[in-house]
Design an enzyme around this catalytic site. Sequence first.
Site, mmCIF file in Angstrom:
data_model
loop_
_atom_site.group_PDB
_atom_site.id
_atom_site.type_symbol
_atom_site.label_atom_id
_atom_site.label_comp_id
_atom_site.label_asym_id
_atom_site.label_seq_id
_atom_site.Cartn_x
_atom_site.Cartn_y
_atom_site.Cartn_z
ATOM 1 N N TYR A 53 0.750 -1.147 -0.062
ATOM 2 C CA TYR A 53 -0.009 -0.065 0.012
ATOM 3 C C TYR A 53 0.840 1.389 0.180
ATOM 4 O O TYR A 53 1.862 1.180 0.827
ATOM 5 C CB TYR A 53 -1.085 -0.013 1.148
ATOM 6 C CG TYR A 53 -2.127 -0.866 0.949
ATOM 7 C CD1 TYR A 53 -2.357 -1.540 -0.181
ATOM 8 C CD2 TYR A 53 -2.991 -1.009 2.126
ATOM 9 C CE1 TYR A 53 -3.460 -2.580 -0.035
ATOM 10 C CE2 TYR A 53 -4.093 -2.133 2.224
ATOM 11 C CZ TYR A 53 -4.343 -2.743 1.016
ATOM 12 O OH TYR A 53 -5.355 -3.705 0.781
ATOM 13 N N SER A 211 -13.888 -4.144 -0.641
ATOM 14 C CA SER A 211 -14.570 -3.291 -1.614
ATOM 15 C C SER A 211 -16.100 -3.642 -1.167
ATOM 16 O O SER A 211 -16.753 -3.669 -2.145
ATOM 17 C CB SER A 211 -14.337 -3.783 -3.021
ATOM 18 O OG SER A 211 -15.072 -2.946 -3.779
ATOM 19 N N PRO A 212 -16.439 -3.336 0.153
ATOM 20 C CA PRO A 212 -18.040 -3.513 0.465
ATOM 21 C C PRO A 212 -19.071 -2.599 -0.314
ATOM 22 O O PRO A 212 -19.937 -2.939 -0.405
ATOM 23 C CB PRO A 212 -17.982 -3.191 1.898
ATOM 24 C CG PRO A 212 -16.761 -2.120 2.117
ATOM 25 C CD PRO A 212 -15.599 -2.741 1.247
ATOM 26 N N LEU A 213 -18.359 -1.531 -0.941
ATOM 27 C CA LEU A 213 -19.391 -0.672 -1.678
ATOM 28 C C LEU A 213 -19.215 -0.599 -3.212
ATOM 29 O O LEU A 213 -19.580 0.004 -3.949
ATOM 30 C CB LEU A 213 -19.099 0.817 -1.187
ATOM 31 C CG LEU A 213 -19.314 1.024 0.319
ATOM 32 C CD1 LEU A 213 -18.904 2.622 0.635
ATOM 33 C CD2 LEU A 213 -20.667 0.557 0.775
ATOM 34 N N GLY A 215 -16.660 -0.322 -5.307
ATOM 35 C CA GLY A 215 -15.955 0.846 -5.831
ATOM 36 C C GLY A 215 -16.665 2.159 -5.803
ATOM 37 O O GLY A 215 -16.496 2.756 -6.754
ATOM 38 N N GLY A 219 -22.506 3.404 -3.013
ATOM 39 C CA GLY A 219 -22.550 4.520 -2.193
ATOM 40 C C GLY A 219 -23.399 5.677 -2.329
ATOM 41 O O GLY A 219 -23.122 6.686 -1.965
#
Length: 322
Positions: A53, A211-213, A215, A219
Amino acid sequence: MDYVNLGRSGLQVSPLCLGTMNFGPETSEDDSFAIMDRAHELGINFFDTANVYGWKKGEGVTEHILGRWFAQGGGRREKTVIATKLYGDMGDWPNDRGLSALNIRRACDASLRRMQTDYIDIYQAHHIDRNTPFEEFWEAMEILRQQGKILYVGSSNFAGWHIAKAQETAARRSFFGLTSEQSHYNLLTRAAELEVLPACLDYGLGVIPWSPLAGGLLGGVLRKLDKGRSASEHMVKELDKHRDKIVAYEKLCDELGEDPAYVALAWLLAQPAVTAPIIGPRTLEQLEGTMRTLEITLDEQTLARLDEIFPGHRAAPEDYAW
């Protein structure tokens, strides 16, 4: 905060995991420090990162930010369950990547130095390494645990059969095996329900969805575009592909009186095996808003309507056979 066990382990973590991928590239160091401090104030004790990261090969930018935050003291390290990952390229030489015993040793020591800590709570394989046998992987992880450098081992992006093979190999060595699986899972991306989630349930792994949304598609993207917000070319293409579903989803969220992002996270928390979705706030406001998720309970009727909009999978083989 109601803490939960990570899979079958005794480790207690918050039901939201603070993802740090934006720290460095998108969020300044000072703002990252403020987000992490506020996360602790809100009761979030579970942070996720990776050696790659920061996206500057070999530099571990985000881990360095965490290390400088830990170095401020005040119980920051002691209060944090830190999960980091290895696998990706950290150099230009052939052994600077993967899950070989050599890279596991080097990568772990490098992450410890960057994060200014003497142990990692959850050390995760960022991807399956098809060129390294699980016997080698587990022997290297066992040594790290014996040395006190790691406490638990996790996987990320493993298939169901990878999890099964990993656990059976660990069992033959009388080792605890994997504690968690970090998987791509959200309302739009539900392939994990075929075999990954059933494997995690059977072997007692906690699932940490990334990536619960989807991308940003889950949202409230339509609301944001209506307010004049811009969207990337990739986002526009994905929205065009799923527009009917997103329109129906945001209409349902309007009926519920809830933000689409928080409904998407609450849905994940209602799924078997899920321990804590990874949230990736870029600002304090995003972090604080996300806490609304923990106040939302989706009833059976709402869950059924979500399944109608975003059809999921039954466990294999019933999904595609009898």
